[in-house]
Design a protein around this motif. Structure first.
Motif, short mmCIF file in Angstrom:
data_model
loop_
_atom_site.label_atom_id
_atom_site.label_comp_id
_atom_site.label_asym_id
_atom_site.label_seq_id
_atom_site.Cartn_x
_atom_site.Cartn_y
_atom_site.Cartn_z
N THR A 113 1.99 0.10 -4.47
CA THR A 113 2.93 -0.79 -3.80
C THR A 113 3.38 -0.24 -2.46
O THR A 113 4.22 -0.84 -1.82
N ASN A 114 2.82 0.90 -2.06
CA ASN A 114 3.25 1.52 -0.80
C ASN A 114 4.77 1.62 -0.76
O ASN A 114 5.44 1.10 0.14
N ALA A 115 5.32 2.34 -1.73
CA ALA A 115 6.77 2.40 -1.91
C ALA A 115 7.49 2.97 -0.68
O ALA A 115 6.89 3.68 0.13
N GLY A 116 8.77 2.65 -0.58
CA GLY A 116 9.57 3.08 0.56
C GLY A 116 10.56 4.15 0.15
O GLY A 116 10.18 5.25 -0.19
N GLY A 117 11.84 3.82 0.18
CA GLY A 117 12.87 4.78 -0.22
C GLY A 117 13.66 5.31 0.96
O GLY A 117 13.55 4.80 2.07
N VAL B 273 11.87 7.38 4.42
CA VAL B 273 10.80 6.76 5.20
C VAL B 273 10.98 6.99 6.70
O VAL B 273 10.04 7.24 7.44
N ASN C 276 6.21 5.57 4.95
CA ASN C 276 6.06 4.98 3.63
C ASN C 276 5.10 5.82 2.78
O ASN C 276 4.45 6.75 3.28
N ARG D 175 2.18 5.37 1.86
CA ARG D 175 0.81 5.50 2.37
C ARG D 175 0.67 6.66 3.37
O ARG D 175 -0.41 7.19 3.54
N GLY E 90 -0.88 -0.44 -1.23
CA GLY E 90 -0.22 -1.69 -0.86
C GLY E 90 -0.92 -2.92 -1.41
O GLY E 90 -0.42 -4.03 -1.26
N ALA F 293 9.92 -5.88 2.80
CA ALA F 293 9.76 -4.63 3.54
C ALA F 293 9.16 -3.55 2.68
O ALA F 293 8.23 -2.87 3.07
N GLU F 294 9.71 -3.39 1.45
CA GLU F 294 9.20 -2.27 0.64
C GLU F 294 8.90 -2.64 -0.79
O GLU F 294 8.26 -1.86 -1.49
N HIS F 295 9.32 -3.77 -1.27
CA HIS F 295 9.14 -4.09 -2.70
C HIS F 295 7.83 -4.78 -3.03
O HIS F 295 7.47 -4.88 -4.19
N GLY F 296 7.13 -5.28 -2.02
CA GLY F 296 5.83 -5.91 -2.28
C GLY F 296 5.93 -7.41 -2.58
O GLY F 296 6.97 -8.05 -2.34
N LYS G 102 8.22 -1.01 8.18
CA LYS G 102 7.96 -1.30 6.77
C LYS G 102 7.55 -2.75 6.64
O LYS G 102 8.24 -3.64 7.15
N ASP G 103 6.47 -3.00 5.94
CA ASP G 103 6.02 -4.37 5.75
C ASP G 103 5.03 -4.39 4.60
O ASP G 103 3.85 -4.14 4.78
N ASN G 104 5.54 -4.65 3.39
CA ASN G 104 4.67 -4.64 2.21
C ASN G 104 4.34 -6.06 1.78
O ASN G 104 4.71 -6.51 0.71
N THR G 105 3.63 -6.76 2.65
CA THR G 105 3.28 -8.15 2.34
C THR G 105 1.76 -8.29 2.37
O THR G 105 1.18 -8.80 3.32
N GLY G 106 1.12 -7.82 1.32
CA GLY G 106 -0.32 -7.97 1.22
C GLY G 106 -1.07 -6.80 1.81
O GLY G 106 -0.49 -5.75 2.09
N TYR G 107 -2.38 -6.98 1.96
CA TYR G 107 -3.24 -5.87 2.36
C TYR G 107 -2.92 -5.40 3.77
O TYR G 107 -2.59 -6.19 4.65
N ASP G 108 -3.05 -4.09 3.98
CA ASP G 108 -2.78 -3.54 5.30
C ASP G 108 -4.02 -3.69 6.16
O ASP G 108 -4.90 -2.83 6.17
#
Lengths: 489, 489
Positions: A162-166, A169, A174, A176, A213, A444-447, B200-206
């Motif tokens: 999910t390419n987590a944040g926290g 960052v 992130n 990744r 991600g 932004a970070e939750h997917g 931060k942008d976790n909306t689908g594939y990077d």
């Protein structure tokens, strides 16, 4: 599950008794959970809001077993939901109710394979619990900078998927950005060995960033080489009463240089947010009685021990805060004089989630915009939400250094969950429209998972969705790998 | 071009007079170069070792023109070689001799569109010259940390397409780590707008990470949002005589903490390397007369101005170097006392390439291994090369913090280019076999292009090559986008 989400079309090939026996032959009895009670934690998300199904939960012991399980599913068109800690907030790791395939849990693959303190890296299996990895790094005088609420139960495979944040960052990037190499089982069962501990490798397409991600829709991350940093030796933590969000981004902008690029965290909180915590969480104390609507939790972290008599982080921060008060951005501030004081500041930040649950029903949006647009977003976003429901009680907070706002609301006093739910679609649309108009991100970070599937397809361009689908179809032509998540295929 | 490289199969649809007129209608007369003399710099690589062909060089003025040109080529099956500064070392931007299509140069698209110092970002077009971007950042008291030999003529679009490295990777990462968003023209002419200034942008594939490092084979990068950092205010540069490469990695490992994570560069040089520079480059001076085979150029860079009387970078480094001498890793060291002294140290490092050209024919390998394996690689690699040609003269150097060694050799004294060339395949195989056995990379920062096409397919696993090809075929089914580079399709 959001009202708007219609179940997507996913493969429905059944796990026949013969296939169940083939799975048993691969992973053994202790790698299979077929009874309803045993399956329950694997098919329900941790908040209990998504209740899905699975024929069986499969728990391989190593990558070879993962590969064999995936090949078997691939050959039989059986859908797979990869799962690590199952702590995600969007349902990415939880099966759809219509899922007839398997959950593949990486939880038994939980070994730290190698730690290289001199090379600042460690190699780990996907089922390692995040906190264990933080502790492993610390025991080698190193720092693994992924910190988030679920760290006691989430697993690194899920964090990377999910390419987590926290809260780190801002400085380290992130999830990744914390990775040098990956091992991934592809949708056809092939094992991609990209487990290279390399900082530079320009030999073809960067596959690792594609899997991170992707929320398990392109393959199953089984191992990773993680980057490490020096352990912190000198930390200054402060609680700032500030003028407004514009002051917050200006303070941060100047803090980079003043701290010698040692800003670890910079968390914005509204007064309504801190009041909510102080009201609901026993033992928390207001670090500063100040007449302002906005606070900042600022932490500078250096890897160099403060030498006797020399200037340390606290002295540098003190000087910086005096300058910022002079400039009118900071109204009042206190630097923690002990670890206990610093801990109290952090407890306030970390208690926002439990405090909000104690407060009753609410709404929350995990959005990002470019840092410079944060003040405009907050102002316009609050107005948009209050226009729809004037009695809603906003308590915005966020990782300001990432442009990431958790744009959150308590329901109006006395309003029940069902009534609030009726306002939710309009507020969601207003917030996400604003985010999109500011070139921001609706997650932004939750997917995306299940929860934002329809939001993503509403807001992303046709070209971007098509490109993602092209990649998904090319790598997973049978659509067996976490189908119906992120994208409708 | 390497002897082993057979031209790959690439599309050979011709640019007919009608298509030429359609191109002219899109980009105008000043966007077309059709005469042989005008085309020459676009079809030859800068070292003159690859001489390719193109029907015409097309120089669009903006992304809409790029899109129209690509659509036209796509519809007619005409191959496109995207090109920025054409300074790459592997031929990625230079057409094959059998190329019958166009070169698409982004050189006219060279505007800085936006600088946001508070948000630490800038948005630029692909044809901006790297040095211009460094200067633009500096004029806003910011730092854009991509520094490499060709910076006066290379362009950012090419830097991102090859995921360029350079001397600041240790601290800031490769080119891909300096990017927040991209705009890319896809192989069908569609414009992907991923130009988001988001951390931060976790909306689908990077998708952005897929295009960076793809060397123009998946699309043409037309714009980028780049990250900025605070400008340096306090710099300490030192020249160290050190025990051996093992000492180098231990020194670096401890320097992270001692400098408060402010190590900017850490360049390893062999004595043969520095001697070669001092011998060939007028005006260079040995910073230190020391009896050792290895030197380290170490630079610490802080964004905080040194306060009067306070400890600055130089004082911290002095203390650190004393500790390292005590530990036996550093034999002798000198910290530059002026910018001129620091400059002299850097001139030695930067003059390795011109000095090696003055020295005559040679061989060089741009490899990486995990940092901890650098000493083993150097020892075994030298032995392997000397076993094949005992009189060859190694002068290894490298970005040690990235595990990236430029493993370089002067030919034996008096040996001509043709004779040396006969030994090249055996030495190349020995070096790359060793790299592979150590889980390293055969191209750390220079990419694959034409030069390493066959090496990549020799050393990468079938699964990895298949996955890359699957992606290439999915996104560019007609194989018109920089065909015959990176991968044979």
């Amino acid at each position: 599950m959001p009202d708007t989400a219609l179940p997507p079309t996913i493969p429905t090939a059944p796990v026949t008794p013969a296939i169940l026996e083939s799975l048993r032959a691969i992973v053994g009895d202790k790698g299979l959970i077929a009874d309803d009670q045993g399956k329950q934690p694997f098919v329900t998300d941790w908040r209990g809001s998504i209740v899905g199904n699975a024929a069986v939960v499969v728990r391989p012991a190593n990558v070879e077993e993962v590969s064999k399980v995936v090949k078997l599913c691939h050959d039989n068109g059986i859908a797979i939901v990869p799962q690590a800690g199952n702590t995600g907030l969007m349902g990415g790791a939880t099966p759809w109710p219509s899922h007839t395939g398997i959950v593949l849990s990486v939880g038994r693959m939980n070994k730290v394979l190698n730690v290289d303190p001199v090379g600042y890296s460690m190699t780990v299996e996907a089922g390692c619990v995040l906190q264990t990895l933080q502790e492993t790094a610390a025991s080698h005088d190193r720092f693994f900078p992924l910190f988030l609420g679920a760290q006691g139960s989430c697993m690194i495979g899920g964090n990377l998927s999910t390419n987590a944040g926290g809260v780190q960052v801002l400085r380290y990037g992130n999830a990744r950005n914390l990775v040098m190499g990956l091992e991934v089982v592809l949708p056809n069962g092939d094992i991609w060995n990209g487990l290279r501990a390399l900082k530079k490798d320009n030999t073809g397409y960067d596959l690792k960033h594609l899997f991170m991600g992707a929320e398990g829709t392109l393959g199953i991350i089984t191992k990773a080489v993680l980057k490490l940093w020096p352990a912190a030796k000198d930390v200054a933590t402060a609680w700032l009463a500030i003028r407004d969000p514009q002051a917050a981004i200006e303070i941060l902008s100047e803090a980079h240089g003043a701290s010698e690029d040692n800003v670890g965290s910079c968390e914005l909180m509204s007064r309504t947010c801190t009041d909510m915590v102080l009201r609901n969480i026993p033992g928390t104390q207001d670090p500063l009685k100040a007449d302002t609507e906005w606070f900042l939790l600022l932490e500078w972290t250096s890897a160099r021990p403060k030498a006797e008599g020399a200037e340390g982080m606290a002295e540098k921060m003190e000087q910086f805060l005096a300058d910022q008060m002079e400039a009118g951005r900071v109204i009042d501030a206190v630097i923690a004089q002990s670890e206990a004081q610093a801990r109290n500041m952090w407890v306030i930040r970390e208690s926002v989630a439990p405090a909000s649950r104690a407060e009753g029903p609410g709404l929350s949006y995990d959005i990002s915009v470019s840092i410079s647009k944060v003040p405009e977003f907050i102002e316009r976003g609050l107005k948009a939400a209050l226009d729809i429901l004037p009695s809603i009680r906003p308590y915005p907070l966020g990782h300001i250094g990432d442009g990431n706002i958790h744009f959150s609301f308590m329901g109006p006093k006395g309003m029940d969950r069902e009534t609030l739910k009726q306002y939710s679609p309009a507020i969601t649309r207003a917030v996400n429209d604003l985010v999109t108009s500011l070139d921001g991100s609706i997650s932004a970070e939750h997917g995306i998972g299940i929860d934002k599937l329809d939001e993503l397809s509403h807001y992303r361009s046709r070209i971007e969705l098509d490109t993602m689908r092209t990649i998904k179809r090319a790598l997973d032509p049978k659509n067996i790998m976490n189908p119906g998540k992120v994208l409708r295929i």
